[in-house]
Design an enzyme around this catalytic site. Structure first.
Site, PDB file in Angstrom:
ATOM      1  N   ASP A  33      -1.941   6.366   7.621  1.00  0.00           N
ATOM      2  CA  ASP A  33      -0.999   5.307   7.232  1.00  0.00           C
ATOM      3  C   ASP A  33      -0.254   5.687   5.945  1.00  0.00           C
ATOM      4  OD1 ASP A  33       0.285   2.900   7.363  1.00  0.00           O
ATOM      5  OD2 ASP A  33      -1.364   1.704   6.582  1.00  0.00           O
ATOM      6  N   ARG A  37       6.104   4.345   3.538  1.00  0.00           N
ATOM      7  CA  ARG A  37       6.105   3.995   2.107  1.00  0.00           C
ATOM      8  C   ARG A  37       6.256   5.237   1.240  1.00  0.00           C
ATOM      9  NH1 ARG A  37       0.888   0.399   2.599  1.00  0.00           N
ATOM     10  NH2 ARG A  37       1.037   1.230   4.687  1.00  0.00           N
ATOM     11  N   TRP A  38       5.673   6.346   1.688  1.00  0.00           N
ATOM     12  CA  TRP A  38       5.825   7.601   0.948  1.00  0.00           C
ATOM     13  C   TRP A  38       7.298   7.977   0.856  1.00  0.00           C
ATOM     14  CZ3 TRP A  38       7.902  12.381   2.102  1.00  0.00           C
ATOM     15  CH2 TRP A  38       7.556  13.444   1.260  1.00  0.00           C
ATOM     16  N   SER A  78       0.307   4.364  18.246  1.00  0.00           N
ATOM     17  CA  SER A  78      -0.423   3.252  18.883  1.00  0.00           C
ATOM     18  C   SER A  78       0.435   2.594  19.962  1.00  0.00           C
ATOM     19  CB  SER A  78      -0.782   2.201  17.835  1.00  0.00           C
ATOM     20  OG  SER A  78       0.368   1.455  17.502  1.00  0.00           O
ATOM     21  N   THR A  79      -0.198   1.835  20.813  1.00  0.00           N
ATOM     22  CA  THR A  79       0.531   1.102  21.860  1.00  0.00           C
ATOM     23  C   THR A  79       1.520   0.120  21.231  1.00  0.00           C
ATOM     24  OG1 THR A  79      -1.422  -0.358  21.918  1.00  0.00           O
ATOM     25  CG2 THR A  79      -1.210   1.262  23.688  1.00  0.00           C
ATOM     26  N   ASN A  81       3.287   0.855  18.539  1.00  0.00           N
ATOM     27  CA  ASN A  81       4.390   1.585  17.860  1.00  0.00           C
ATOM     28  C   ASN A  81       5.688   1.601  18.668  1.00  0.00           C
ATOM     29  OD1 ASN A  81       2.155   4.026  16.327  1.00  0.00           O
ATOM     30  ND2 ASN A  81       3.010   2.185  15.442  1.00  0.00           N
ATOM     31  N   TRP A  82       5.622   1.257  19.950  1.00  0.00           N
ATOM     32  CA  TRP A  82       6.856   1.227  20.761  1.00  0.00           C
ATOM     33  C   TRP A  82       7.830   0.174  20.223  1.00  0.00           C
ATOM     34  CZ3 TRP A  82       7.455   5.305  23.641  1.00  0.00           C
ATOM     35  CH2 TRP A  82       6.360   5.937  24.225  1.00  0.00           C
ATOM     36  N   ARG A 204      -8.981   5.388   6.334  1.00  0.00           N
ATOM     37  CA  ARG A 204      -7.618   4.874   6.473  1.00  0.00           C
ATOM     38  C   ARG A 204      -6.909   5.116   5.144  1.00  0.00           C
ATOM     39  NH1 ARG A 204      -4.899  -0.136   9.526  1.00  0.00           N
ATOM     40  NH2 ARG A 204      -2.754   0.209   8.800  1.00  0.00           N
ATOM     41  N   ILE A 211      -8.278  -2.224  10.675  1.00  0.00           N
ATOM     42  CA  ILE A 211      -8.683  -1.259  11.703  1.00  0.00           C
ATOM     43  C   ILE A 211      -7.539  -1.004  12.690  1.00  0.00           C
ATOM     44  CG2 ILE A 211     -10.380  -0.810  13.557  1.00  0.00           C
ATOM     45  CD1 ILE A 211     -11.510  -0.797  10.670  1.00  0.00           C
ATOM     46  N   SER A 212      -6.667  -1.972  12.862  1.00  0.00           N
ATOM     47  CA  SER A 212      -5.447  -1.826  13.676  1.00  0.00           C
ATOM     48  C   SER A 212      -5.697  -1.289  15.088  1.00  0.00           C
ATOM     49  CB  SER A 212      -4.445  -0.916  12.944  1.00  0.00           C
ATOM     50  OG  SER A 212      -4.107  -1.491  11.690  1.00  0.00           O
TER      51      SER A 212
END
Ligand SMILES: CCc1cc(N2CCCCCC2)n2ncc(-c3ccc(F)cc3)c2n1
Length: 256
Positions: A33, A37-38, A78-79, A81-82, A204, A211-212
């Protein structure tokens, strides 16, 4: 007598002195993660964070392999992220292709085997092909397993396992009264990892303590380390600090 400072996660600590090489966690899972932000902190586009994040994947893969980690699971897409902007998703879908174009020789040199968890059928054909080629090209490696979670969601994984078990019961191939926790584990996408399926340590990055929807079943007894570094700033020393944190805890597996 002055108390002996046994463990410390402070940045200025020389981690070599405190890392116990006989107690390296066999399976480390990482929620990578902080890439956006970086980039934002540097007034760069989000994709610059993803690009730098991929370099960190390479660095941390070698560091983990050199430490003797047996499985490194990385939450790459992740599912959920779409739902991101199409331009960002399209960029992300290119990363596995670029990763393998530049890194398969290094993976083979370090005897690293590639594995993927998730429904890759939804990925673009060229992304799927790059992943399949990398799995094939590293199939004979018997060192660390680099396990990418790609289009992966734990609730989706558990739902698919329940569907498969219910279908087997409906078809008379499985007596419902014989279903155990092992039956469910055997039907999860992590089942090819066998005894190594459950992470000993979940890291994380970027300070978020969530936990996402990552490996919910498998992390039942995992130690959790939430570290401040954004993923692009994570490195081998940060990995060692997280392992020191893991080694500093007494693991009970539910017992005393
Ligand atoms: C598909 C999204 C995505 C994003 C991404 N980022 C961006 C977000 C997370 C930080 C790391 C860099 N990486 N980095 C490696 C891969 C990769 C995935 C599968 C594979 F087989 C080989 C490499 C990757 N995949």
């Amino acid at each position: 007598m002055e108390a002996k400072s046994v463990f410390s996660n402070k940045k200025d600590t020389n981690t070599e002195q405190k890392l116990d090489m006989d107690r390296i966690p066999a399976h480390i899972a990482i929620i990578m993660d902080g890439n956006g932000r970086w980039a934002q902190a540097r007034h760069l586009p989000r994709v610059a964070g993803h690009k730098q994040g991929m370099q960190t994947v390479k660095k941390v893969t070698i560091a983990a392999s050199d430490l003797g980690v047996k499985v490194l699971s990385l939450y790459a897409f992740s599912t959920e992220n779409w739902k991101r902007p199409a331009t960002e998703v399209n960029y992300l879908m290119q990363l596995p292709i670029r990763f393998f174009k530049t890194f398969v020789p290094d993976l083979v040199k370090h005897n690293v085997k590639v594995m993927v968890m998730g429904d890759i059928t939804r990925l673009p054909a060229e992304t799927q092909q790059a992943v399949k080629d990398a799995i094939k090209d590293t199939a004979d490696c018997d060192g660390m397993i680099l396990n990418f979670a790609l289009n992966y969601g734990s609730r989706d994984e558990i739902t698919r396992a329940v569907q498969a078990i219910a279908t087997a019961a409906q078809d008379g191939q499985l007596d419902p009264t014989t279903i155990t926790e092992q039956t469910i584990s055997d039907h999860l996408m992590s089942s090819p990892l066998g005894e190594l399926a459950d992470p000993d340590l979940l890291i994380r990055t970027s300070g978020e303590e969530r936990i996402s929807n990552f490996m919910l079943w498998q992390i039942a007894y995992s130690e959790l380390e939430f570290v401040p570094e954004h993923w692009p700033d994570f490195d081998g020393e940060a990995l060692k600090r997280a392992i020191i944190g893991f080694q500093g805890r007494h693991r009970r597996f539910g017992g005393l």
